[in-house]
Design a protein around this motif. Structure first.
Motif, mmCIF file in Angstrom:
data_model
loop_
_atom_site.group_PDB
_atom_site.id
_atom_site.type_symbol
_atom_site.label_atom_id
_atom_site.label_comp_id
_atom_site.label_asym_id
_atom_site.label_seq_id
_atom_site.Cartn_x
_atom_site.Cartn_y
_atom_site.Cartn_z
ATOM 1 N N ASP A 40 36.108 38.173 50.526
ATOM 2 C CA ASP A 40 37.026 38.805 49.571
ATOM 3 C C ASP A 40 36.821 38.237 48.160
ATOM 4 O O ASP A 40 37.293 37.144 47.843
ATOM 5 N N THR A 41 36.111 38.988 47.349
ATOM 6 C CA THR A 41 35.858 38.505 45.980
ATOM 7 C C THR A 41 36.924 39.011 45.009
ATOM 8 O O THR A 41 36.890 38.716 43.835
ATOM 9 N N GLU A 42 37.884 39.771 45.504
ATOM 10 C CA GLU A 42 38.909 40.332 44.618
ATOM 11 C C GLU A 42 40.119 39.415 44.494
ATOM 12 O O GLU A 42 40.636 39.214 43.404
ATOM 13 N N ARG A 43 40.572 38.862 45.611
ATOM 14 C CA ARG A 43 41.755 38.015 45.569
ATOM 15 C C ARG A 43 41.454 36.562 45.982
ATOM 16 O O ARG A 43 41.892 35.635 45.332
ATOM 17 N N TRP A 47 38.534 34.473 46.503
ATOM 18 C CA TRP A 47 37.677 33.553 45.750
ATOM 19 C C TRP A 47 38.198 33.292 44.337
ATOM 20 O O TRP A 47 38.188 32.142 43.880
ATOM 21 N N PRO A 48 38.689 34.341 43.627
ATOM 22 C CA PRO A 48 39.309 34.022 42.336
ATOM 23 C C PRO A 48 40.477 33.038 42.481
ATOM 24 O O PRO A 48 40.655 32.160 41.641
ATOM 25 N N ASN A 51 47.634 40.995 36.811
ATOM 26 C CA ASN A 51 46.207 40.868 37.125
ATOM 27 C C ASN A 51 45.951 39.703 38.074
ATOM 28 O O ASN A 51 44.835 39.225 38.167
ATOM 29 N N HIS A 52 47.008 39.211 38.721
ATOM 30 C CA HIS A 52 46.937 38.031 39.586
ATOM 31 C C HIS A 52 46.397 36.830 38.819
ATOM 32 O O HIS A 52 45.718 35.971 39.382
ATOM 33 N N ASP A 97 51.587 47.181 45.139
ATOM 34 C CA ASP A 97 50.494 46.488 44.448
ATOM 35 C C ASP A 97 49.301 47.417 44.248
ATOM 36 O O ASP A 97 48.632 47.376 43.221
ATOM 37 N N ALA A 106 48.380 49.048 40.313
ATOM 38 C CA ALA A 106 47.211 48.524 39.588
ATOM 39 C C ALA A 106 46.800 49.390 38.390
ATOM 40 O O ALA A 106 46.524 48.863 37.311
ATOM 41 N N GLN A 135 40.113 54.611 42.042
ATOM 42 C CA GLN A 135 39.897 53.433 42.891
ATOM 43 C C GLN A 135 41.176 53.094 43.668
ATOM 44 O O GLN A 135 41.128 52.808 44.869
ATOM 45 N N SER A 159 41.918 53.045 47.801
ATOM 46 C CA SER A 159 42.539 51.920 48.510
ATOM 47 C C SER A 159 43.815 52.372 49.196
ATOM 48 O O SER A 159 44.126 51.941 50.322
#
Lengths: 308, 436
Positions: A77-80, A82-83, A258-259, B402, B406, B423, B427
């Motif tokens: 999961d590179t969206e939530r 790893w960031p 944007n988390h 969520d 977005a 997008q 999802s």
């Protein structure tokens, strides 16, 4: 017959006494052990068990064993995920470096006796005793871009208004600033205690040998202070990695639109309390535990290497 | 010497036993409770959120306690803390929750699906005098899943425009009736040099979903299509996201993406914004002179019309249900029946500006006398046009919020809205497949 019984009961009693005497240390530690089992080991095992299932919506529902799927999902999961790892490491790393440098400076300043020392030492402790959520709320008001004091203050110096906590690019640095403000005093106190235990002779010897103020500190004081510095870093690192209250109080669940303030702790909270995805939330926590253990091992190794 | 050793041993045994007993006592559960024939003397725990209706219940509670003999313990919490407490306690099947005040649009489906709420269908229809049918049809629908009632509505709310009368009068500007007019008015009332803005609305992605929903509907889209697919991938939805983002970015205060409902309202309360578009249930706080500098200077207007007409949300924001694990279900129901009676809901509406879900409250001039007249008018106009939900109607609502929220962030930051909406729609489609 009666005599026999009495003999028997005496011998049983003696046996029991003997057993108690032999196992006294276990008996007395039993309550504490049971507490540890109930409060630490059981939740940990339960979390690991949940992490291997697809538990969602409610933990009381039927759940399927899915092996390591949650971990695989997270590691891809590179969206939530790893960031969030990146933010956790950045928040802790940057905060620790600034706090250590500031705390060292503060401790060296406060080391020598001066008038009003008690008041100053008490004053620097104030951020430490404030409730984290209240601290978060206070800074949130100060950093509010339209009505907060921070922008008024910097405008006095001709600096344009900033977004602070509401600008995704500045959020994490602003939070590090708050962390530094709150926790530098604690590190300074540990270092101050360390400084008090250092003998004065080596420094005096360096002074006699003509070492400058800077040389005395770099080559004599700080090397002797290393154990205290590592202890302070270790304590602060563990605490800083786990930071949740200030992040949650200022940015809420999810760490912002944007988390931008979503560390691993906040991510686990979002998955469990916001999304009711308990399986994947548990997996985040297990990976987080591994990260903390890794960090502690790293600091310990560095500390041992430094001591040699 | 031997005597002393023996005594020591006994002390040791006693000490060890005492330690263990304390521990065991700590582990033992509370086995109290159980429904007796009468509810008199029963103790119930009511968890509820701070706000207008709660204030009225706190004030009138002695009446209920003396009438029924039930002892009520009120546990007042913030919205998020309330949600968290339900999750923690209900996941462990805790019996110490009796009455649960909850947000139907956020939780009815999830709680019903988890079996956390008691089915009260028979109870609601079993009391003619209390009159279940007096609750508006849409509010009853909000607490009902598959024809089973799980809660009783406490409060409703509608999306409206709050406006600062002084700012409008100073420039001689009329109330906007369409989206184009709304943008023009917001533009005319924005003065960045003095730090006043034309409009303030929620911008934090998850929180903004509800205030954005009226724009989405008025542009001709919805979260979910009639076929159960994602509705946010359409051109209409993209236009709505774009409009919302442009409006708030150009004519709203800086830092919009971090504004939730409370913060956005705070900016309006401080007189820094000419318009605030949000739920009418906030009127009580905006008219509270102790926290609002614009109290007494606020006007209320209906939501403007978009390309598909004016389609604001009109929802049931709070409801009360009985925990499925409660041991005091009869007493809990008696409390709910009292707390949602005409008397209590009318008092909450007239004293605390808490909009009642009962149709009779709005027709009673004694109740509406203390309530802003414009809001009563808006209520009657909305009944035919409004939409009964303000967020996706799914089981895992926050997860959906969520996803669909977005594109709001992207729009507020001036990014590529169409791509973001596409997008998000993909999802959301994936999410809908699992949310069953």
């Amino acid at each position: 017959m009666a005599l026999q019984l009495s003999d028997k009961s005496i011998s049983t009693k003696a046996k029991l006494e003997g057993w108690v005497d032999r196992n006294l240390k276990f008996i007395f530690t039993l309550p504490a052990l049971l507490l540890v089992l109930a409060l630490i080991i059981y939740p940990l095992i339960y979390t690991i068990q949940l992490a291997l299932t697809d538990a969602s919506r409610s933990t009381t529902r039927a759940k399927n064993f899915i092996g390591l799927e949650n971990f695989v999902t997270l590691l891809h999961d590179t969206e939530r995920f790893w960031p969030a790892v990146g933010r956790t490491v950045y928040f802790t790393g940057a905060g620790l470096i600034i706090e250590t440098v500031c705390a060292l400076g503060l401790a060296l300043l406060l080391r020598k006796a001066f008038r009003g020392q008690g008041i100053v030492r008490t004053a620097i402790l104030l951020p430490l005793v404030a409730t984290p959520v209240a601290v978060g709320m206070m800074w949130m008001l100060i950093f509010q871009p339209s009505i907060g004091f921070a922008n008024v203050f910097i405008e006095w110096f001709g600096i344009p208004a900033q977004g602070w906590l509401s600008d995704p690019g500045q959020t994490l640095n602003t939070l590090i600033f708050i962390d530094v403000w709150q926790w530098t005093p604690m590190m300074a106190l540990i270092l101050l205690a360390g400084l008090a235990s250092i003998p004065e002779e080596p420094e005096e010897a360096a002074l006699v040998d003509g070492a400058s103020w800077l040389q005395r500190h770099i080559y004599v004081t700080i090397p002797m202070l290393k154990p205290a510095i590592f202890a302070a870093i270790l304590l602060r690192a563990i605490d800083s990695l786990k930071t949740f209250d200030i992040l949650y109080a200022t940015k809420g669940a999810g760490g912002g639109s944007n988390h931008e303030a979503e560390t691993l702790n906040v991510l686990a909270y979002s998955y469990s309390f916001d999304y009711q995805d308990y399986g994947i939330a548990s997996a985040v926590l297990i990976l987080f535990l591994i990260l903390i253990c890794g960090a502690v091992a790293l600091v310990t190794v560095a500390s041992k290497a430094g001591a040699k | 010497m031997k005597e002393i050793t023996r005594r020591q041993s006994l002390i040791k045994i006693a000490a060890a036993a005492t330690c263990s007993m304390f521990l065991l006592a700590g582990c033992s559960g509370n086995t109290d409770g159980g429904d007796a024939g009468s509810i008199e003397g029963t103790k119930i725990n009511v968890n509820l959120a701070a706000g207008g209706w709660t204030n009225t219940v706190e004030k009138l509670l002695p009446e209920f306690e003396s009438k029924t003999g039930v002892k009520v313990s009120l546990n007042v919490l913030g919205t998020e803390q309330l949600d968290n407490q339900y999750q923690v306690k209900l996941n462990s099947r805790s019996e110490d929750l009796d009455v649960m005040v909850y947000r139907p649009s956020q939780s009815t489906k999830l709680f019903a699906d988890n079996g956390w709420l008691e089915d009260i269908s028979d109870r609601v229809s079993g009391d003619e005098a209390w009159k279940w049918t007096d609750f508006s049809e849409s509010s009853r629908a909000a607490t009902t899943v598959d024809a089973h009632a799980f809660g009783v509505p406490l409060m409703t709310e509608r999306d409206i425009i709050f406006y600062n009368k002084e700012m409008f009068a100073a420039k001689g500007i009329a109330i906007p009736k369409t989206m184009d007019e709304l943008e023009a008015v917001a533009k005319a009332l924005t003065d960045t040099t003095s730090g006043t803005y034309g409009v303030v609305m929620r911008g934090k992605a998850n929180a903004a979903v509800t205030s954005f929903s009226s724009f989405l509907y008025s542009f001709g889209a919805d979260w979910i299509t009639k076929d159960g697919d994602s509705g946010i991938g359409t051109a209409e939805a993209a236009a709505a996201y774009q409009y919302y983002g442009d409006l708030v970015r150009n004519y709203g205060p800086p830092g919009a993406t971090s504004l939730d409902g409370t913060e956005a309202r705070g900016i309006f309360q401080q007189g820094k914004a000419a318009m605030y578009i949000d739920a009418d249930s906030g009127a009580g706080l905006i008219e509270d002179a102790t926290q609002s500098s614009v109290a007494g200077k606020v006007g209320y207007a209906a939501f403007p019309a978009g390309p598909a007409g004016a389609k604001p949300y009109d929802v049931t924001s709070w409801a009360a249900g009985v925990s499925a694990y409660s041991k005091n279900k009869d007493a809990s129901w008696e409390f709910i029946k009292w707390a949602t009676s005409s008397e209590v809901l009318n008092a909450a509406m007239s004293d605390q500006s808490s909009p009642s879900p009962r149709i009779s409250s709005w027709a009673d001039s004694a109740v509406t006398a203390n309530y802003p007249e414009e809001l009563v008018k808006i209520f009657s106009t909305y009944s035919s046009t409004a939409v009964g939900h303000d967020r996706p109607q799914v089981i895992q609502v926050n997860k959906a919020r969520d996803i669909v929220g977005a594109p709001i962030t992207v729009a507020l930051e001036g990014g590529d809205v169409t791509a973001a909406a596409k997008q998000a729609s993909n999802s959301f489609t994936e999410f809908l497949k699992t949310d069953k």
